[in-house]
Scaffold this motif. Structure first.
Motif, PDB file in Angstrom:
ATOM      1  N   ASN A 100       0.837  -1.198   0.000  1.00  0.00           N
ATOM      2  CA  ASN A 100       0.000   0.000   0.000  1.00  0.00           C
ATOM      3  C   ASN A 100       0.872   1.248   0.000  1.00  0.00           C
ATOM      4  O   ASN A 100       0.905   2.014   0.959  1.00  0.00           O
ATOM      5  CB  ASN A 100      -0.917  -0.017   1.221  1.00  0.00           C
ATOM      6  N   LYS A 107      -3.085   2.512   6.101  1.00  0.00           N
ATOM      7  CA  LYS A 107      -4.443   2.922   5.735  1.00  0.00           C
ATOM      8  C   LYS A 107      -5.120   3.864   6.739  1.00  0.00           C
ATOM      9  O   LYS A 107      -5.895   4.721   6.332  1.00  0.00           O
ATOM     10  CB  LYS A 107      -5.329   1.696   5.506  1.00  0.00           C
ATOM     11  N   LYS A 164      -2.308  -8.328   0.216  1.00  0.00           N
ATOM     12  CA  LYS A 164      -1.611  -8.409   1.501  1.00  0.00           C
ATOM     13  C   LYS A 164      -2.448  -9.121   2.554  1.00  0.00           C
ATOM     14  O   LYS A 164      -1.917  -9.896   3.367  1.00  0.00           O
ATOM     15  CB  LYS A 164      -1.244  -7.008   1.990  1.00  0.00           C
ATOM     16  N   TYR A 165      -3.762  -8.870   2.558  1.00  0.00           N
ATOM     17  CA  TYR A 165      -4.609  -9.358   3.634  1.00  0.00           C
ATOM     18  C   TYR A 165      -5.584 -10.448   3.212  1.00  0.00           C
ATOM     19  O   TYR A 165      -6.516 -10.764   3.958  1.00  0.00           O
ATOM     20  CB  TYR A 165      -5.388  -8.187   4.237  1.00  0.00           C
ATOM     21  N   ALA A 189      -0.498  -1.109   8.024  1.00  0.00           N
ATOM     22  CA  ALA A 189      -1.283  -1.302   6.809  1.00  0.00           C
ATOM     23  C   ALA A 189      -1.195  -0.103   5.875  1.00  0.00           C
ATOM     24  O   ALA A 189      -1.535  -0.205   4.691  1.00  0.00           O
ATOM     25  CB  ALA A 189      -2.744  -1.571   7.152  1.00  0.00           C
ATOM     26  N   SER A 239      -6.452   2.472  -0.762  1.00  0.00           N
ATOM     27  CA  SER A 239      -5.875   1.459   0.124  1.00  0.00           C
ATOM     28  C   SER A 239      -6.614   0.125   0.007  1.00  0.00           C
ATOM     29  O   SER A 239      -5.996  -0.942   0.118  1.00  0.00           O
ATOM     30  CB  SER A 239      -5.903   1.942   1.574  1.00  0.00           C
ATOM     31  N   ASN A 240      -7.915   0.160  -0.206  1.00  0.00           N
ATOM     32  CA  ASN A 240      -8.668  -1.092  -0.319  1.00  0.00           C
ATOM     33  C   ASN A 240      -8.176  -1.923  -1.504  1.00  0.00           C
ATOM     34  O   ASN A 240      -8.056  -3.152  -1.420  1.00  0.00           O
ATOM     35  CB  ASN A 240     -10.162  -0.807  -0.470  1.00  0.00           C
ATOM     36  N   TYR A 258      -5.147  -1.775  -2.919  1.00  0.00           N
ATOM     37  CA  TYR A 258      -3.760  -2.202  -2.771  1.00  0.00           C
ATOM     38  C   TYR A 258      -3.568  -3.253  -1.690  1.00  0.00           C
ATOM     39  O   TYR A 258      -2.573  -3.980  -1.694  1.00  0.00           O
ATOM     40  CB  TYR A 258      -2.877  -0.992  -2.461  1.00  0.00           C
ATOM     41  N   LEU A 259      -4.496  -3.335  -0.729  1.00  0.00           N
ATOM     42  CA  LEU A 259      -4.319  -4.255   0.396  1.00  0.00           C
ATOM     43  C   LEU A 259      -4.958  -5.623   0.180  1.00  0.00           C
ATOM     44  O   LEU A 259      -4.809  -6.515   1.025  1.00  0.00           O
ATOM     45  CB  LEU A 259      -4.891  -3.629   1.675  1.00  0.00           C
ATOM     46  N   ASP A 298       2.775   1.101   3.690  1.00  0.00           N
ATOM     47  CA  ASP A 298       2.544   0.196   4.803  1.00  0.00           C
ATOM     48  C   ASP A 298       3.916  -0.206   5.359  1.00  0.00           C
ATOM     49  O   ASP A 298       4.896   0.488   5.127  1.00  0.00           O
ATOM     50  CB  ASP A 298       1.714  -1.012   4.359  1.00  0.00           C
ATOM     51  N   THR A 315      -9.844  -2.904   6.136  1.00  0.00           N
ATOM     52  CA  THR A 315     -10.125  -2.049   4.984  1.00  0.00           C
ATOM     53  C   THR A 315     -10.385  -0.617   5.460  1.00  0.00           C
ATOM     54  O   THR A 315     -10.400  -0.338   6.653  1.00  0.00           O
ATOM     55  CB  THR A 315     -11.367  -2.558   4.218  1.00  0.00           C
TER      56      THR A 315
END
Length: 248
Positions: A19, A155, A190-191, A153, A183-184, A186-187, A43, A206
């Motif tokens: 992110n 975010k 990752k998550y 994160a 951010s939603n 790009y993450l 992040d 998120t």
């Protein structure tokens, strides 16, 4: 002002940092652009590859500001390029992060309500405010090279920091919100494993337009305007910050 925010030129070409993006290129209400490779958001930097470090050193990245708690830093310490001359720890929400992380794992926790509590603390808690003041004091010093700020994160703590920077640089709120919501996107990678393990914790992992709007509403309710909050509470010299980071 409509802007195209999700462009490869703004996302940093990092293999192990999800992110991340450059604030550079965003335009403010006066049509002035933020200088590129000056202000970078991200992040955590704990898994940077050799190529990632080489890229950051080429900018060069000279200052890193870490908003994470001591526990977070010990668990995943930053990997820094050789060009980094300053590495600051500004623990935002440090007293509460362990509690929030435990709540994320509890199926009985109301993640959305807790996120509103987090955003309340980000913009009004005296300890958070003291750390954000130090952050902006650092930004207002003469900088050479790039400055990168981050949390785990990238975010929430970083998202609020970015929203405040963009407000101070006179960027309109539609643009600020669009950047925040990236951010939603790009993450997701990752998550993905956490989405599966803790489906009840979606709001923890998120961002939501409601969270940032709630922060803005709190600032207006308690301080009258964002300009007063930036200048009287966070002690930002708006003219100096704009001179430093906007294209002439």
């Amino acid at each position: 002002m409509q802007q195209t925010l999700n462009t490869p030129s703004r996302q940093l070409p990092l293999q192990a940092c999800f992110n991340s993006r450059d604030l550079g290129g965003l335009r403010n209400r006066d049509g002035r652009s933020i200088q590129t490779q000056r202000l970078l958001r991200a992040d955590d930097l704990s898994s940077l590859s050799h190529d990632d470090s080489v890229y950051l050193q080429s900018l060069p990245l000279t200052t890193v500001i870490d908003f994470r708690s001591e526990m977070e830093r010990q668990h995943k310490p930053d990997i820094l390029p050789a060009s980094c001359q300053r590495h600051l720890h500004l623990d935002i929400l440090s007293g509460n992060m362990e509690v929030y992380l435990q709540q994320m794992k509890s199926a009985s926790a109301n993640a959305r309500d807790i996120m509103f509590e987090i955003y309340h603390d980000l913009v009004l808690n005296p300890l958070s405010l003291s750390q954000y003041r130090q952050f902006f004091a650092e930004l207002q010093q003469a900088q050479t090279g790039s400055l990168l700020y981050h949390c785990s994160a990238g975010k929430d703590r970083t998202g609020i920091a970015t929203a405040l920077i963009l407000e101070a640089l006179n960027v309109d709120r539609d643009t600020i919100m669009q950047d925040y919501l990236l951010s939603n996107q790009y993450l997701i990678s990752k998550y993905s494993h956490l989405f599966e393990a803790y489906p009840h914790a979606y709001d923890f992992l998120t961002v939501s337009a409601d969270f940032l709007q709630y922060a803005w509403d709190l600032i207006a309710q308690h301080h009258g305007s964002s300009e007063r909050y930036l200048t009287a509470v966070l002690h930002i010299d708006l003219d100096a910050l704009q001179t430093q980071y906007l294209q002439p």
